[in-house]
Design a protein around this motif. Structure first.
Motif, PDB file in Angstrom:
ATOM      1  N   ASN A   1      36.268  38.571  39.923  1.00 25.96           N
ATOM      2  CA  ASN A   1      37.455  38.940  40.699  1.00 25.96           C
ATOM      3  C   ASN A   1      37.201  40.173  41.546  1.00 25.96           C
ATOM      4  O   ASN A   1      37.669  40.273  42.688  1.00 25.96           O
ATOM      5  CB  ASN A   1      38.634  39.189  39.755  1.00 25.96           C
ATOM      6  CG  ASN A   1      39.452  37.940  39.509  1.00 25.96           C
ATOM      7  OD1 ASN A   1      40.462  37.718  40.155  1.00 25.96           O
ATOM      8  ND2 ASN A   1      39.016  37.110  38.566  1.00 25.96           N
ATOM      9  N   LEU A   2      36.463  41.131  40.982  1.00 26.49           N
ATOM     10  CA  LEU A   2      36.185  42.355  41.716  1.00 26.49           C
ATOM     11  C   LEU A   2      35.383  42.068  42.980  1.00 26.49           C
ATOM     12  O   LEU A   2      35.617  42.654  44.030  1.00 26.49           O
ATOM     13  CB  LEU A   2      35.420  43.326  40.810  1.00 26.49           C
ATOM     14  CG  LEU A   2      35.171  44.730  41.354  1.00 26.49           C
ATOM     15  CD1 LEU A   2      36.490  45.440  41.590  1.00 26.49           C
ATOM     16  CD2 LEU A   2      34.297  45.525  40.396  1.00 26.49           C
ATOM     17  N   VAL A   3      34.436  41.135  42.878  1.00 30.91           N
ATOM     18  CA  VAL A   3      33.574  40.811  44.015  1.00 30.91           C
ATOM     19  C   VAL A   3      34.272  39.899  45.019  1.00 30.91           C
ATOM     20  O   VAL A   3      34.183  40.111  46.235  1.00 30.91           O
ATOM     21  CB  VAL A   3      32.263  40.149  43.523  1.00 30.91           C
ATOM     22  CG1 VAL A   3      31.441  39.657  44.704  1.00 30.91           C
ATOM     23  CG2 VAL A   3      31.460  41.129  42.684  1.00 30.91           C
ATOM     24  N   LEU A   4      35.000  38.896  44.533  1.00 29.25           N
ATOM     25  CA  LEU A   4      35.557  37.880  45.420  1.00 29.25           C
ATOM     26  C   LEU A   4      37.007  38.131  45.826  1.00 29.25           C
ATOM     27  O   LEU A   4      37.387  37.913  46.975  1.00 29.25           O
ATOM     28  CB  LEU A   4      35.457  36.502  44.758  1.00 29.25           C
ATOM     29  CG  LEU A   4      34.051  35.997  44.465  1.00 29.25           C
ATOM     30  CD1 LEU A   4      34.102  34.601  43.837  1.00 29.25           C
ATOM     31  CD2 LEU A   4      33.196  35.975  45.731  1.00 29.25           C
ATOM     32  N   ALA A   5      37.819  38.567  44.868  1.00 29.71           N
ATOM     33  CA  ALA A   5      39.253  38.684  45.147  1.00 29.71           C
ATOM     34  C   ALA A   5      39.639  40.026  45.736  1.00 29.71           C
ATOM     35  O   ALA A   5      40.544  40.102  46.571  1.00 29.71           O
ATOM     36  CB  ALA A   5      40.053  38.429  43.869  1.00 29.71           C
ATOM     37  N   ALA A   6      38.960  41.089  45.308  1.00 28.57           N
ATOM     38  CA  ALA A   6      39.351  42.421  45.778  1.00 28.57           C
ATOM     39  C   ALA A   6      39.305  42.557  47.302  1.00 28.57           C
ATOM     40  O   ALA A   6      40.232  43.111  47.901  1.00 28.57           O
ATOM     41  CB  ALA A   6      38.486  43.484  45.104  1.00 28.57           C
ATOM     42  N   PRO A   7      38.246  42.072  47.995  1.00 26.74           N
ATOM     43  CA  PRO A   7      38.250  42.191  49.466  1.00 26.74           C
ATOM     44  C   PRO A   7      39.434  41.483  50.110  1.00 26.74           C
ATOM     45  O   PRO A   7      39.986  41.965  51.110  1.00 26.74           O
ATOM     46  CB  PRO A   7      36.925  41.536  49.866  1.00 26.74           C
ATOM     47  CG  PRO A   7      36.058  41.648  48.656  1.00 26.74           C
ATOM     48  CD  PRO A   7      36.982  41.496  47.492  1.00 26.74           C
ATOM     49  N   GLN A   8      39.835  40.349  49.545  1.00 25.15           N
ATOM     50  CA  GLN A   8      40.987  39.638  50.096  1.00 25.15           C
ATOM     51  C   GLN A   8      42.277  40.411  49.855  1.00 25.15           C
ATOM     52  O   GLN A   8      43.186  40.410  50.696  1.00 25.15           O
ATOM     53  CB  GLN A   8      41.079  38.235  49.472  1.00 25.15           C
ATOM     54  CG  GLN A   8      39.892  37.348  49.810  1.00 25.15           C
ATOM     55  CD  GLN A   8      40.004  35.986  49.165  1.00 25.15           C
ATOM     56  OE1 GLN A   8      40.472  35.035  49.788  1.00 25.15           O
ATOM     57  NE2 GLN A   8      39.618  35.898  47.906  1.00 25.15           N
ATOM     58  N   ALA A   9      42.349  41.088  48.706  1.00 24.25           N
ATOM     59  CA  ALA A   9      43.522  41.910  48.421  1.00 24.25           C
ATOM     60  C   ALA A   9      43.609  43.073  49.406  1.00 24.25           C
ATOM     61  O   ALA A   9      44.695  43.413  49.889  1.00 24.25           O
ATOM     62  CB  ALA A   9      43.456  42.425  46.986  1.00 24.25           C
ATOM     63  N   VAL A  10      42.460  43.673  49.704  1.00 29.69           N
ATOM     64  CA  VAL A  10      42.444  44.774  50.679  1.00 29.69           C
ATOM     65  C   VAL A  10      42.884  44.273  52.046  1.00 29.69           C
ATOM     66  O   VAL A  10      43.656  44.941  52.758  1.00 29.69           O
ATOM     67  CB  VAL A  10      41.042  45.409  50.747  1.00 29.69           C
ATOM     68  CG1 VAL A  10      40.985  46.439  51.871  1.00 29.69           C
ATOM     69  CG2 VAL A  10      40.679  46.050  49.414  1.00 29.69           C
TER      70      VAL A  10
END
Length: 207
Positions: A138-147
């Protein structure tokens, strides 16, 4: 902080019901009371109620405070905080000496998870590592989308500009990541584990 008088049945600690285990958190610690005899102090936080912590002495409510809370007990204070996935801090902080975490009351999810770990240590470790893996993904894939999502909020965009995520996943996979991250975050809270980098993933599942 609010003192309580023992005039009402609602000022007594209620037994934990099975349907409450997903939102009601109870922890205890035995400390010497004012007369020297041991007193059982129980802290209660309820995710379905206003964000407050309640303190009981031998089953009688003696204090109430907004979270994050500092509840006075003989020899120090009990610090309590609650997050989206459960209690993130419940420690006795003495006036001198090392702090101690309170023990979960029998029947709570934290207690059940601890008993599972003692009975099945291998399976417990596997679940723990699976949670770490889920949070790392999640940190690698989802975090950029959240930002990227946050950067598109008008006020944020005006001040900092927008961010284009290098990751663009289909909706079904994003939903899967959210559920996996939430489950992993619950596991981390139940086992009292936290890492400043790894557990920042909870920001994404809070959005």
């Amino acid at each position: 902080m609010e003192g309580m008088e023992p005039d009402s049945p609602t000022d007594r600690l209620r037994p934990l019901r099975r349907r409450e285990v997903f939102h009601r958190y109870l922890y205890w610690i035995d400390l010497p009371g004012p007369g020297g005899d041991p007193v059982r102090y129980t802290v209660e936080a309820d995710g379905n109620e206003d964000w407050v912590a309640l303190l009981y002495a031998d089953g009688r409510r003696v204090a109430k405070a907004d979270l994050p809370a500092r509840l006075p007990v003989p020899g120090g204070v009990v610090e309590v905080d609650l997050g989206l996935y459960g209690v993130t801090r419940v420690h006795f902080v003495p006036d001198d000496g090392a702090e101690r975490r309170l023990a979960p009351v029998r029947g709570t999810l934290e207690d059940l998870r601890g008993r599972f770990a003692r009975r099945h240590p291998g399976a417990s470790r596997a679940i723990g590592w699976a949670a770490v893996a889920a949070l790392a993904v999640n940190l690698v894939l989802a975090a950029p989308q959240a930002v990227e999502f946050v950067s598109e909020i008008p006020r944020v965009a005006e001040r900092f500009g927008t961010f284009d995520s290098p990751v663009d996943l289909p909706a079904w996979l994003n939903i899967g990541l959210v559920f996996a991250g939430a489950a992993a975050s619950v596991e981390r809270v139940l086992t009292f584990r936290r890492n400043r980098v790894l557990d920042i993933e909870t920001i994404w599942t809070d959005i």
